[in-house]
Design an enzyme around this catalytic site. Structure first.
Site, PDB file in Angstrom:
ATOM      1  N   ARG A  93      57.536  10.018  41.937  1.00 36.82           N
ATOM      2  CA  ARG A  93      57.354   8.766  42.679  1.00 36.82           C
ATOM      3  C   ARG A  93      56.905   7.635  41.764  1.00 36.82           C
ATOM      4  NH1 ARG A  93      56.895   6.331  47.219  1.00 36.82           N
ATOM      5  NH2 ARG A  93      55.558   4.496  47.238  1.00 36.82           N
ATOM      6  N   CYS A 117      57.256  11.656  50.547  1.00 41.81           N
ATOM      7  CA  CYS A 117      56.905  12.997  50.045  1.00 41.81           C
ATOM      8  C   CYS A 117      56.087  13.659  51.160  1.00 41.81           C
ATOM      9  CB  CYS A 117      56.116  12.893  48.757  1.00 41.81           C
ATOM     10  SG  CYS A 117      54.523  12.128  49.006  1.00 41.81           S
ATOM     11  N   ARG A 122      55.371   6.592  52.414  1.00 41.97           N
ATOM     12  CA  ARG A 122      55.123   5.874  51.151  1.00 41.97           C
ATOM     13  C   ARG A 122      56.194   4.810  50.878  1.00 41.97           C
ATOM     14  NH1 ARG A 122      53.014  10.187  46.793  1.00 41.97           N
ATOM     15  NH2 ARG A 122      51.998   8.332  45.953  1.00 41.97           N
ATOM     16  N   PRO A 123      56.272   3.802  51.744  1.00 46.00           N
ATOM     17  CA  PRO A 123      57.243   2.725  51.528  1.00 46.00           C
ATOM     18  C   PRO A 123      56.896   1.887  50.299  1.00 46.00           C
ATOM     19  CG  PRO A 123      55.740   2.152  53.283  1.00 46.00           C
ATOM     20  CD  PRO A 123      55.417   3.555  52.898  1.00 46.00           C
ATOM     21  N   ASP A 125      57.381  -1.696  50.468  1.00 46.59           N
ATOM     22  CA  ASP A 125      57.507  -3.090  50.928  1.00 46.59           C
ATOM     23  C   ASP A 125      56.568  -4.037  50.187  1.00 46.59           C
ATOM     24  OD1 ASP A 125      55.651  -1.396  52.418  1.00 46.59           O
ATOM     25  OD2 ASP A 125      55.136  -3.208  53.521  1.00 46.59           O
ATOM     26  N   LEU A 126      55.360  -3.572  49.857  1.00 49.62           N
ATOM     27  CA  LEU A 126      54.402  -4.460  49.166  1.00 49.62           C
ATOM     28  C   LEU A 126      54.853  -4.723  47.726  1.00 49.62           C
ATOM     29  CD1 LEU A 126      51.073  -2.879  50.494  1.00 49.62           C
ATOM     30  CD2 LEU A 126      52.259  -4.917  51.350  1.00 49.62           C
ATOM     31  N   ARG A 399      52.115  19.659  38.044  1.00 46.62           N
ATOM     32  CA  ARG A 399      52.417  18.235  37.899  1.00 46.62           C
ATOM     33  C   ARG A 399      51.209  17.462  37.387  1.00 46.62           C
ATOM     34  NH1 ARG A 399      55.576  15.638  42.877  1.00 46.62           N
ATOM     35  NH2 ARG A 399      55.287  13.903  41.429  1.00 46.62           N
TER      36      ARG A 399
HETATM   37  C1  EPZ Z   1      48.757   6.116  43.853  1.00 48.77           C
HETATM   38  O1  EPZ Z   1      49.888   6.269  44.684  1.00 48.77           O
HETATM   39  C2  EPZ Z   1      48.529   7.485  43.220  1.00 48.77           C
HETATM   40  N1  EPZ Z   1      49.692   7.884  42.428  1.00 48.77           N
HETATM   41  C3  EPZ Z   1      48.272   8.529  44.302  1.00 48.77           C
HETATM   42  O2  EPZ Z   1      47.958   9.756  43.642  1.00 48.77           O
HETATM   43  C4  EPZ Z   1      47.062   8.092  45.141  1.00 48.77           C
HETATM   44  O3  EPZ Z   1      46.875   9.002  46.195  1.00 48.77           O
HETATM   45  C5  EPZ Z   1      47.305   6.684  45.702  1.00 48.77           C
HETATM   46  O4  EPZ Z   1      47.600   5.760  44.620  1.00 48.77           O
HETATM   47  C6  EPZ Z   1      46.101   6.161  46.474  1.00 48.77           C
HETATM   48  O5  EPZ Z   1      44.991   6.135  45.645  1.00 48.77           O
HETATM   49  C7  EPZ Z   1      49.866   7.332  41.203  1.00 48.77           C
HETATM   50  O6  EPZ Z   1      49.092   6.514  40.737  1.00 48.77           O
HETATM   51  C8  EPZ Z   1      51.065   7.808  40.424  1.00 48.77           C
HETATM   52  P1  EPZ Z   1      49.357   3.274  47.283  1.00 48.77           P
HETATM   53  P2  EPZ Z   1      50.586   4.931  45.318  1.00 48.77           P
HETATM   54  O7  EPZ Z   1      50.493   2.356  47.002  1.00 48.77           O
HETATM   55  O8  EPZ Z   1      50.536   3.836  44.352  1.00 48.77           O
HETATM   56  C9  EPZ Z   1      50.969   2.471  51.645  1.00 48.77           C
HETATM   57  C10 EPZ Z   1      48.111  12.049  43.164  1.00 48.77           C
HETATM   58  O9  EPZ Z   1      47.883  13.093  43.808  1.00 48.77           O
HETATM   59  N2  EPZ Z   1      51.919   1.556  51.000  1.00 48.77           N
HETATM   60  O10 EPZ Z   1      47.959   2.827  47.001  1.00 48.77           O
HETATM   61  O11 EPZ Z   1      51.912   5.345  45.865  1.00 48.77           O
HETATM   62  C11 EPZ Z   1      51.296   3.920  51.318  1.00 48.77           C
HETATM   63  O12 EPZ Z   1      52.294   4.419  52.181  1.00 48.77           O
HETATM   64  C12 EPZ Z   1      48.822  10.894  43.838  1.00 48.77           C
HETATM   65  O13 EPZ Z   1      47.798  11.874  41.957  1.00 48.77           O
HETATM   66  C13 EPZ Z   1      52.725   0.750  51.800  1.00 48.77           C
HETATM   67  O14 EPZ Z   1      52.659   0.804  53.022  1.00 48.77           O
HETATM   68  O15 EPZ Z   1      49.573   4.655  46.523  1.00 48.77           O
HETATM   69  C14 EPZ Z   1      49.978   4.608  51.516  1.00 48.77           C
HETATM   70  O16 EPZ Z   1      49.803   4.907  52.889  1.00 48.77           O
HETATM   71  C15 EPZ Z   1      49.136  11.171  45.298  1.00 48.77           C
HETATM   72  N3  EPZ Z   1      53.603  -0.102  51.201  1.00 48.77           N
HETATM   73  C16 EPZ Z   1      48.962   3.549  51.077  1.00 48.77           C
HETATM   74  O17 EPZ Z   1      49.666   2.296  51.103  1.00 48.77           O
HETATM   75  C17 EPZ Z   1      53.715  -0.188  49.832  1.00 48.77           C
HETATM   76  O18 EPZ Z   1      54.536  -0.995  49.336  1.00 48.77           O
HETATM   77  C18 EPZ Z   1      48.407   3.767  49.672  1.00 48.77           C
HETATM   78  O19 EPZ Z   1      49.501   3.773  48.801  1.00 48.77           O
HETATM   79  C19 EPZ Z   1      52.889   0.646  49.044  1.00 48.77           C
HETATM   80  C20 EPZ Z   1      52.003   1.501  49.644  1.00 48.77           C
END
Ligand code: EPZ
Length: 426
Positions: A93, A117, A122-123, A125-126, A399
């Site tokens: 991802r 996943c 995990r969209p 859009d932001l 991983r």
């Molecule tokens: C990062 O994922 C980490 N991965 C994740 O770690 C971690 O759980 C997560 O941040 C939260 O801390 C990496 O850094 C590679 P987010 P990320 O964007 O960036 C929603 C692990 O086990 N969202 O902060 O994908 C999303 O669906 C992994 O090491 C939107 O709605 O997390 C989620 O509900 C798992 N639109 C929430 O925000 C968007 O455009 C947090 O996602 C982006 C996100």
């Protein structure tokens, strides 16, 4: 698929050295393709997610070589050799973090959408809204995000509806090469964001305010290289070992830690009656008295990290009393509850809430990892349980954890990896 065979009931005791941060390494590897000169990264964990990311950036033209077991020398391409390969992007991802750097440096990008996943949709859009705010044109079709950024991205004021880690990273990287100033508001404040900003500044970027709610970036025309940059220690690997020490009622010394990065975990373990003491970059975690149930709400940093929620659920399943866990970040991150219940745990899941009634002990059985952190949590459950636990789908664990078995065995754990097809250990 390999399996881990664990004979539980032995308290973990001894010292363990924490490796470099997976999530900082992945973002910094994406940023490295913007470097105009060679880069040397240190303290990079040799885990499968990092190896996939290395293959992806090699495919687009970067030269990447391991120097020793945790340093990488990277020479970014001056022009793109190809799009990130779909089959590898789908595996990882974090490859969505290439969008910003590709648009900023090369003016175009075509990245397969990583898709959801097990823990949620995990969209992106932001990410797309922020990059569009910098002037990029993003089209989604056929499962790909295709971006164009004209002659140059333009600095802008961007507000994130949610402090998304990935969106903050993607937009921050893109803004480094934009024309003019970018102000990012309501950003993520995780330590990995600060580490990425420090790396970008090492390349000659002008990023200020990482770790606070507002990040300001003065765009520059190009980025240089970085003779040496050491990635921060992995706070989630550290937290996993902290919880394993507590869960097995042992005493473990963790080395190569940045204590403030694990403060939310230390504080919660102290609430549960666990002793957590700091001495410089060494943290000692031990159980020397009665344990108490605790309530957990996962939140963006500096709140309690969602990546530690499964591990805490495993630990609390044998802490007498009622613990309540609320998962505010991902919509489907309680799958481990079913596996723990097969080991005798008493857990009731209602939407974003899980209620854990502590039981005297778990019993070993065959369980299946459904994602990286759930896999780590099942290892903790196996270390606690009476008898033998066999954890399958260890590919998820590989991983994000470097030499997990070796580190646990050095702390007295009785666990071995059973290679696919070898039933001799069962
Ligand atoms: C990062 O994922 C980490 N991965 C994740 O770690 C971690 O759980 C997560 O941040 C939260 O801390 C990496 O850094 C590679 P987010 P990320 O964007 O960036 C929603 C692990 O086990 N969202 O902060 O994908 C999303 O669906 C992994 O090491 C939107 O709605 O997390 C989620 O509900 C798992 N639109 C929430 O925000 C968007 O455009 C947090 O996602 C982006 C996100």
């Amino acid at each position: 698929m390999d399996k881990l065979v664990i004979y539980g009931g032995k308290p973990l005791r001894g010292k363990v050295r924490i490796s470099g941060a997976k999530n900082a390494s992945l973002a910094i590897l994406c940023a490295s393709i913007m470097a105009g000169e060679p880069v040397l990264l240190e303290n990079v964990p040799d885990i499968s997610d990092v190896r996939v990311m290395i293959e992806i950036i090699r495919h687009i033209g970067a030269e990447v070589t391991w120097e020793g077991d945790s340093s990488l020398r990277i020479i970014a391409p001056s022009k793109l050799a190809g799009d990130p390969p779909c089959e590898l992007v789908k595996k990882l991802r974090a490859s969505n973090l290439l969008l910003g750097p590709l648009l900023a440096r090369f003016g175009h990008a075509r990245v397969s959408l990583p898709g959801g996943c097990n823990i949620g949709v995990r969209p992106m859009d932001l990410h797309f809204k922020g990059l569009a705010g910098l002037g990029a044109g993003i089209d989604l079709h056929g499962g790909y995000a295709v971006g164009k950024s004209g002659p140059r991205l333009k600095g802008a004021r961007i507000y994130l509806d949610f402090p998304s880690v990935g969106a903050t990273e993607n937009i921050m990287m893109a803004a480094c090469l934009a024309d003019g100033q970018t102000v990012l508001e309501n950003v993520a404040k995780e330590p990995e964001i600060v580490d990425l900003a420090n790396f970008l500044n090492c390349l000659g970027a002008k990023v200020r305010g990482a770790g606070t709610d507002i990040i300001k970036i003065e765009g520059v025309s190009e980025l240089g290289g970085c003779m040496r940059y050491a990635v921060i220690p992995d706070r989630i690997e550290a937290g996993t070992f902290m919880v394993a020490a507590a869960a097995t009622r042992g005493q473990v010394e963790l080395e190569n830690i940045i204590p403030p990065h694990v403060e939310p975990i230390s504080a919660k373990l102290r609430d549960a009656g666990v002793d957590v003491t700091e001495n410089g970059d060494v943290l000692t975690v031990g159980v020397n008295g009665p344990l108490r149930p605790v309530d957990i709400k996962t939140l963006p940093y500096p709140g309690f990290p969602t990546d530690m929620q499964s591990q805490m659920m495993a630990f609390l399943s044998t802490v007498e009393g009622t613990s309540v866990i609320i998962e505010n970040i991902f919509e489907n991150r309680f799958q481990i509850a079913d596996e723990l219940k097969r080991m005798g745990a008493r857990i009731k899941v209602e939407g974003r809430m899980a209620v854990v009634e502590g039981v005297p002990a778990l019993h070993g059985t065959q369980v299946r990892a459904t994602d990286l952190r759930a896999g780590a949590a099942l290892v903790i459950a196996g270390l606690m349980a009476r008898g033998r636990t066999v954890v399958s789908n260890t590919c998820y664990i590989d991983r994000g954890y470097h030499q997990l078995e070796e580190k646990l065995r050095s702390l007295g754990a009785d666990l071995t990896r059973m290679r696919h097809g070898d039933g001799s250990l069962l």
